[in-house]
Design a protein around this motif. Structure first.
Motif, PDB file in Angstrom:
ATOM      1  N   ILE A  34       0.856  -1.210   0.000  1.00 17.10           N
ATOM      2  CA  ILE A  34       0.000   0.000   0.000  1.00 17.10           C
ATOM      3  C   ILE A  34       0.882   1.247   0.000  1.00 17.10           C
ATOM      4  O   ILE A  34       0.645   2.202  -0.731  1.00 17.10           O
ATOM      5  N   LYS A  41      -2.637   6.537   3.080  1.00 12.52           N
ATOM      6  CA  LYS A  41      -3.122   7.877   3.448  1.00 12.52           C
ATOM      7  C   LYS A  41      -2.248   8.484   4.544  1.00 12.52           C
ATOM      8  O   LYS A  41      -2.238   9.691   4.725  1.00 12.52           O
ATOM      9  N   ALA A  42      -1.594   7.603   5.327  1.00 12.57           N
ATOM     10  CA  ALA A  42      -0.742   8.080   6.420  1.00 12.57           C
ATOM     11  C   ALA A  42       0.308   7.030   6.747  1.00 12.57           C
ATOM     12  O   ALA A  42       0.137   5.861   6.425  1.00 12.57           O
ATOM     13  N   ARG A  44       2.864   5.831  10.071  1.00  9.85           N
ATOM     14  CA  ARG A  44       3.220   6.049  11.480  1.00  9.85           C
ATOM     15  C   ARG A  44       4.715   6.355  11.579  1.00  9.85           C
ATOM     16  O   ARG A  44       5.519   5.822  10.799  1.00  9.85           O
TER      17      ARG A  44
ATOM     18  N   GLU B 162     -11.439   4.261   6.523  1.00 13.74           N
ATOM     19  CA  GLU B 162     -10.638   4.099   5.302  1.00 13.74           C
ATOM     20  C   GLU B 162      -9.214   4.611   5.542  1.00 13.74           C
ATOM     21  O   GLU B 162      -8.237   3.985   5.136  1.00 13.74           O
ATOM     22  N   ASP B 165      -7.416   2.183   7.706  1.00 14.08           N
ATOM     23  CA  ASP B 165      -7.029   0.988   6.933  1.00 14.08           C
ATOM     24  C   ASP B 165      -5.835   1.267   6.034  1.00 14.08           C
ATOM     25  O   ASP B 165      -5.058   0.350   5.732  1.00 14.08           O
ATOM     26  N   LEU B 166      -5.722   2.521   5.597  1.00 16.30           N
ATOM     27  CA  LEU B 166      -4.618   2.874   4.690  1.00 16.30           C
ATOM     28  C   LEU B 166      -3.465   3.557   5.403  1.00 16.30           C
ATOM     29  O   LEU B 166      -2.662   4.261   4.816  1.00 16.30           O
ATOM     30  N   THR B 167      -3.410   3.363   6.738  1.00 19.07           N
ATOM     31  CA  THR B 167      -2.266   3.870   7.508  1.00 19.07           C
ATOM     32  C   THR B 167      -1.320   2.705   7.764  1.00 19.07           C
ATOM     33  O   THR B 167      -1.740   1.670   8.263  1.00 19.07           O
ATOM     34  N   VAL B 168      -0.072   2.901   7.387  1.00 19.40           N
ATOM     35  CA  VAL B 168       0.878   1.795   7.565  1.00 19.40           C
ATOM     36  C   VAL B 168       1.863   2.124   8.691  1.00 19.40           C
ATOM     37  O   VAL B 168       2.104   3.274   8.998  1.00 19.40           O
TER      38      VAL B 168
END
Lengths: 76, 168
Positions: A34, A41-42, A44, B162, B165-168
């Protein structure tokens, strides 16, 4: 998104596969994928720290800010 | 009480809504039959006159009454179906999806149409002899607003989910 991820380029420079990085940083391949494909989107700080530690690089080597893309979005 | 799974509030609500949906479908079919039969009401009544049946007189007010019932049952069926869709996503463990925000929004619009139709048919009944009251309660409008607020909450919830879910 104005922020683009160049993880694939750094991985190529280090001769490391996504699977190997996944095992080293403890993030699933799906999540790294991803990130690599720019769908994230972000991110960490802990993930960024682990990636930079394993790839011996700076966050700026992975993340890029495209000012033109940002300006185009602001104009919309 | 558990949120999902057997014996949960969601499954009990789904069971109740399914029963309501069946009852509403029966009502809907009954109304459809009534629409077909009403023009022949006097003929049918005449057939049964010998067996103690009386005369049946059908006027425009009956059609207005049936049209009103059609709208009411239709709106209720629509709302129940949407709520079942929402409960389905809850039972699958992911209620914060954009579809649910859309479901709640359409429920809000359906309730608005239902309430608007109630008032419109009420006014229509004034010029006919249809027995429909112009009656609207503040609590109904509050419920409609609540549904729209819920839709916005779900919309934002879906966006946050969303993002998560798209935070890595």
């Amino acid at each position: 998104m104005a922020i683009s991820v160049k993880l694939d380029r750094v991985l190529l420079d280090r001769g490391m596969s996504l699977t190997e990085l996944s095992e080293r940083v403890g993030v699933t391949i799906a999540n790294l994928s991803i990130l690599k494909t720019g769908k994230a989107k972000a991110i960490r700080f802990s993930t960024l720290e682990a990636i930079c530690h394993e790839l011996k690089c700076q966050p700026g080597d992975i993340l890029f800010f495209d000012d033109e893309d940002s300006a185009a979005k602001a104009a919309q | 009480m558990r949120a999902i799974g057997k014996g949960s509030l969601a499954s009990i609500l789904a069971m109740g809504l399914n029963i309501i949906r069946i009852v509403l479908w029966i009502g809907f079919i009954g109304l459809s039959i009534a629409v077909v039969v009403i023009p022949f009401a006097s003929v049918i009544a005449g057939m049964f006159q010998g067996f103690g049946g009386g005369e049946a007189w059908v006027d425009g007010a009956d059609y207005i009454q049936i049209a009103y019932q059609f709208v009411s049952v239709g709106v209720m069926l629509f709302v129940v179906t949407r709520l079942l869709e929402v409960l389905k996503t809850l039972r699958f463990g992911s209620p914060f999806v954009k579809e649910n925000a859309e479901h709640f929004r359409t429920v809000g619009y359906a309730l608005l149409i239902g309430e608007g139709a109630k008032i419109a048919f009420g006014f229509l009944s004034l010029i006919t002899s249809a027995d429909i009251e112009i009656d609207t309660q503040p609590i109904t409008w509050l419920a409609i607003i609540t549904v729209f607020v819920l839709a916005e909450v779900f919309h934002e919830g879906a966006r946050m989910k969303e993002e998560q879910d798209l935070t890595v």
